[in-house]
Design a protein around this motif. Structure first.
Motif, PDB file in Angstrom:
ATOM      1  N   ALA A  23      80.088 -28.341  -4.225  1.00  0.00           N
ATOM      2  CA  ALA A  23      78.581 -28.032  -2.749  1.00  0.00           C
ATOM      3  C   ALA A  23      78.587 -26.277  -3.463  1.00  0.00           C
ATOM      4  O   ALA A  23      76.421 -26.597  -2.948  1.00  0.00           O
ATOM      5  CB  ALA A  23      78.971 -28.750  -1.486  1.00  0.00           C
ATOM      6  N   ALA A  24      78.992 -25.216  -3.782  1.00  0.00           N
ATOM      7  CA  ALA A  24      79.066 -24.370  -3.674  1.00  0.00           C
ATOM      8  C   ALA A  24      80.426 -23.248  -3.790  1.00  0.00           C
ATOM      9  O   ALA A  24      81.306 -23.947  -4.096  1.00  0.00           O
ATOM     10  CB  ALA A  24      78.450 -23.391  -2.093  1.00  0.00           C
ATOM     11  N   PRO A  25      80.501 -22.505  -4.290  1.00  0.00           N
ATOM     12  CA  PRO A  25      81.327 -21.691  -4.880  1.00  0.00           C
ATOM     13  C   PRO A  25      82.409 -21.434  -3.691  1.00  0.00           C
ATOM     14  O   PRO A  25      81.601 -20.906  -2.298  1.00  0.00           O
ATOM     15  CB  PRO A  25      80.854 -20.159  -5.087  1.00  0.00           C
ATOM     16  N   GLY A  26      83.695 -22.035  -3.544  1.00  0.00           N
ATOM     17  CA  GLY A  26      84.712 -22.602  -2.598  1.00  0.00           C
ATOM     18  C   GLY A  26      84.359 -23.384  -1.774  1.00  0.00           C
ATOM     19  O   GLY A  26      85.230 -23.449  -0.887  1.00  0.00           O
ATOM     20  N   VAL A  27      83.503 -23.500  -1.638  1.00  0.00           N
ATOM     21  CA  VAL A  27      82.928 -25.443  -1.144  1.00  0.00           C
ATOM     22  C   VAL A  27      83.344 -27.059  -1.333  1.00  0.00           C
ATOM     23  O   VAL A  27      82.258 -26.806  -2.953  1.00  0.00           O
ATOM     24  CB  VAL A  27      82.107 -25.001   0.146  1.00  0.00           C
ATOM     25  N   TRP A  28      83.647 -27.762  -1.661  1.00  0.00           N
ATOM     26  CA  TRP A  28      84.470 -28.260  -2.266  1.00  0.00           C
ATOM     27  C   TRP A  28      83.731 -29.859  -1.557  1.00  0.00           C
ATOM     28  O   TRP A  28      84.105 -29.890  -0.104  1.00  0.00           O
ATOM     29  CB  TRP A  28      85.165 -28.570  -2.916  1.00  0.00           C
ATOM     30  N   ILE A  29      83.470 -30.939  -2.347  1.00  0.00           N
ATOM     31  CA  ILE A  29      83.012 -32.205  -1.236  1.00  0.00           C
ATOM     32  C   ILE A  29      83.604 -33.491  -1.694  1.00  0.00           C
ATOM     33  O   ILE A  29      83.459 -33.078  -3.415  1.00  0.00           O
ATOM     34  CB  ILE A  29      81.632 -31.927  -1.466  1.00  0.00           C
ATOM     35  N   ALA A  30      83.575 -34.363  -0.923  1.00  0.00           N
ATOM     36  CA  ALA A  30      84.213 -35.848  -1.478  1.00  0.00           C
ATOM     37  C   ALA A  30      83.648 -36.417  -0.793  1.00  0.00           C
ATOM     38  O   ALA A  30      84.057 -36.099   0.398  1.00  0.00           O
ATOM     39  CB  ALA A  30      85.457 -35.390  -2.051  1.00  0.00           C
ATOM     40  N   PRO A  31      83.970 -37.975  -0.564  1.00  0.00           N
ATOM     41  CA  PRO A  31      83.739 -38.899   0.238  1.00  0.00           C
ATOM     42  C   PRO A  31      85.029 -39.091   1.326  1.00  0.00           C
ATOM     43  O   PRO A  31      86.143 -38.493   0.993  1.00  0.00           O
ATOM     44  CB  PRO A  31      83.797 -40.076  -0.310  1.00  0.00           C
ATOM     45  N   ALA A  32      84.443 -38.830   2.110  1.00  0.00           N
ATOM     46  CA  ALA A  32      85.685 -38.515   3.202  1.00  0.00           C
ATOM     47  C   ALA A  32      86.434 -40.067   2.996  1.00  0.00           C
ATOM     48  O   ALA A  32      87.842 -38.969   4.045  1.00  0.00           O
ATOM     49  CB  ALA A  32      84.843 -39.270   5.008  1.00  0.00           C
ATOM     50  N   HIS A  33      86.713 -40.768   2.833  1.00  0.00           N
ATOM     51  CA  HIS A  33      88.016 -42.282   2.748  1.00  0.00           C
ATOM     52  C   HIS A  33      89.001 -41.220   1.785  1.00  0.00           C
ATOM     53  O   HIS A  33      90.191 -41.611   1.655  1.00  0.00           O
ATOM     54  CB  HIS A  33      87.892 -43.063   1.938  1.00  0.00           C
ATOM     55  N   VAL A  34      88.902 -39.931   1.197  1.00  0.00           N
ATOM     56  CA  VAL A  34      90.277 -39.117   0.294  1.00  0.00           C
ATOM     57  C   VAL A  34      90.654 -38.540   1.386  1.00  0.00           C
ATOM     58  O   VAL A  34      91.664 -37.532   0.461  1.00  0.00           O
ATOM     59  CB  VAL A  34      89.500 -38.501  -1.348  1.00  0.00           C
ATOM     60  N   HIS A  35      90.213 -38.289   2.405  1.00  0.00           N
ATOM     61  CA  HIS A  35      90.927 -37.186   3.510  1.00  0.00           C
ATOM     62  C   HIS A  35      92.248 -37.200   3.511  1.00  0.00           C
ATOM     63  O   HIS A  35      93.212 -36.298   3.059  1.00  0.00           O
ATOM     64  CB  HIS A  35      90.689 -37.475   4.369  1.00  0.00           C
ATOM     65  N   GLU A  36      93.308 -38.395   3.073  1.00  0.00           N
ATOM     66  CA  GLU A  36      94.696 -38.828   3.350  1.00  0.00           C
ATOM     67  C   GLU A  36      95.586 -38.156   2.314  1.00  0.00           C
ATOM     68  O   GLU A  36      96.517 -37.325   2.457  1.00  0.00           O
ATOM     69  CB  GLU A  36      95.595 -39.793   3.883  1.00  0.00           C
ATOM     70  N   GLU A  37      94.664 -38.722   0.887  1.00  0.00           N
ATOM     71  CA  GLU A  37      95.571 -38.083  -0.172  1.00  0.00           C
ATOM     72  C   GLU A  37      95.622 -37.002  -0.400  1.00  0.00           C
ATOM     73  O   GLU A  37      96.250 -36.436  -1.814  1.00  0.00           O
ATOM     74  CB  GLU A  37      95.049 -38.961  -1.391  1.00  0.00           C
ATOM     75  N   THR A  38      94.199 -35.884  -0.444  1.00  0.00           N
ATOM     76  CA  THR A  38      93.907 -34.212  -0.622  1.00  0.00           C
ATOM     77  C   THR A  38      94.601 -34.076   0.857  1.00  0.00           C
ATOM     78  O   THR A  38      95.166 -32.964   0.253  1.00  0.00           O
ATOM     79  CB  THR A  38      92.420 -34.528   0.076  1.00  0.00           C
ATOM     80  N   ARG A  39      95.575 -33.828   1.555  1.00  0.00           N
ATOM     81  CA  ARG A  39      96.137 -33.950   2.165  1.00  0.00           C
ATOM     82  C   ARG A  39      97.071 -34.048   1.516  1.00  0.00           C
ATOM     83  O   ARG A  39      98.512 -32.808   1.541  1.00  0.00           O
ATOM     84  CB  ARG A  39      96.869 -34.210   4.135  1.00  0.00           C
ATOM     85  N   HIS A  40      97.973 -34.520   1.422  1.00  0.00           N
ATOM     86  CA  HIS A  40      99.506 -35.373   0.632  1.00  0.00           C
ATOM     87  C   HIS A  40      99.411 -34.489  -0.334  1.00  0.00           C
ATOM     88  O   HIS A  40     100.434 -33.340  -0.391  1.00  0.00           O
ATOM     89  CB  HIS A  40      99.648 -36.935  -0.064  1.00  0.00           C
ATOM     90  N   THR A  41      98.651 -34.267  -1.506  1.00  0.00           N
ATOM     91  CA  THR A  41      98.640 -33.614  -3.081  1.00  0.00           C
ATOM     92  C   THR A  41      98.839 -32.137  -2.073  1.00  0.00           C
ATOM     93  O   THR A  41      98.819 -31.053  -2.490  1.00  0.00           O
ATOM     94  CB  THR A  41      96.965 -33.524  -3.061  1.00  0.00           C
ATOM     95  N   LEU A  42      97.465 -31.189  -1.169  1.00  0.00           N
ATOM     96  CA  LEU A  42      97.810 -29.738  -0.690  1.00  0.00           C
ATOM     97  C   LEU A  42      99.356 -29.999  -0.550  1.00  0.00           C
ATOM     98  O   LEU A  42      99.889 -28.342  -0.748  1.00  0.00           O
ATOM     99  CB  LEU A  42      96.434 -29.589  -0.083  1.00  0.00           C
ATOM    100  N   ASP A  43      99.571 -30.436  -0.049  1.00  0.00           N
ATOM    101  CA  ASP A  43     100.709 -29.747   0.794  1.00  0.00           C
ATOM    102  C   ASP A  43     102.259 -29.613  -0.130  1.00  0.00           C
ATOM    103  O   ASP A  43     102.727 -29.471   0.086  1.00  0.00           O
ATOM    104  CB  ASP A  43     101.622 -31.244   2.254  1.00  0.00           C
TER     105      ASP A  43
END
Length: 282
Positions: A136-156
């Motif tokens: 969306a902008a430098p340092g700001v990324w965007i995705a559909p809200a349903h990927v939240h849980e998977e994103t948390r797991h991956t970053l952790d």
């Protein structure tokens, strides 16, 4: 982002195999699979023994596979806890193929990485891209809200969570959301990837639609190749809302083709896997 159907590498096919059949393969308890059986099973899709051994070694170094012994004492490889979590997350996206429902909103990932750790900045961008985030902008990324849980797991799992803040929100303007989405994602390139999948695997589905019964080894081969091609697509195209996609979006058709192949071939392929494991070395 490539526009053509990617080639099937030994490492990718092994990951696809474990995702389809390696978590308690063929109704068996989860555990190490014999090396000899892996060689036989990957040989069915054209991977030779040295390539299997090399790819397994690389996956072990990456922490995705762990070595062990089977119940018969043979050398084997099983999934690490991190790999199991990765595959469980993948099931929801690859097999469930969630599409964003109206009103669910968007997930924003805002990150800041110190200059002295810029290698983590590259890793973070790479992982967000693989998860299907648009920019969306430098340092700001965007995705559909349903990927939240998977994103948390991956970053952790990657130790990147301290550098990222996640926000859930709605798009309020000023451009219509469809125009904004076309700026955040390369929709033309995504469409070409869907068309490439369809070109490779829709004829396979048509052939199977005319066949009865279902020979297990052929079903296994065609299913594993389709899965290996398909599983990248729900990450590149994370299930964007239909209202913001071009008319006739090919992702709808490619999802239907994979789902039909999964229903037609997956269980028959498991019969082949069970036979190879029962024979031991095959």
């Amino acid at each position: 982002m490539t526009d053509h159907q990617p080639s099937h590498t030994p490492r990718s096919l092994i990951v696809s195999f474990y995702g389809a059949y390696g978590r308690g393969a063929a109704g068996r308890p989860a555990g190490p699979l014999p090396v000899a059986a892996l060689i036989r099973l990957l040989g069915a899709v054209g991977v030779d023994a040295p390539s299997v051994r090399s790819a397994v070694s690389r996956l072990k170094r990456r922490g995705l596979l762990t070595s062990g012994r089977t119940a018969d004492g043979a050398a084997g490889y099983g999934l690490s806890d991190a790999a199991r979590q990765l595959l469980d997350d993948g099931d929801r996206r690859i097999l469930g193929r969630p599409a964003t429902r109206p009103g669910r909103g968007w997930l924003l990932a805002v990150f800041s990485v110190p200059e002295e750790e810029r290698h983590k900045r590259h890793l973070l961008r790479s992982r967000l891209s693989r998860l299907g985030f648009g920019t969306a902008a430098p340092g700001v990324w965007i995705a559909p809200a349903h990927v939240h849980e998977e994103t948390r797991h991956t970053l952790d799992r990657l130790g990147l969570a301290p550098y990222v803040d996640l926000f859930h929100g709605r798009h309020l303007g000023f451009e219509p959301t469809a125009e904004a989405v076309a700026r955040w994602w390369d929709l033309d390139a995504l469409a070409r990837r869907h068309h490439a999948f369809l070109e490779a695997h829709e004829p396979v589905l048509r052939r199977w639609a005319r066949r009865r019964p279902t020979p297990p080894e052929e079903a296994y081969r065609d299913y594993l190749l389709a899965l290996d091609s398909w599983r990248r697509l729900p990450y590149a195209d994370p299930g964007l809302p239909a209202a913001v996609l071009p008319t006739g979006w090919p992702g709808v058709r490619s999802a239907r083709v994979f789902t039909a192949l999964h229903r037609r071939l997956r269980d028959a392929g498991e019969t082949f896997v069970a036979g190879v494991l029962d024979r031991g070395v095959g």
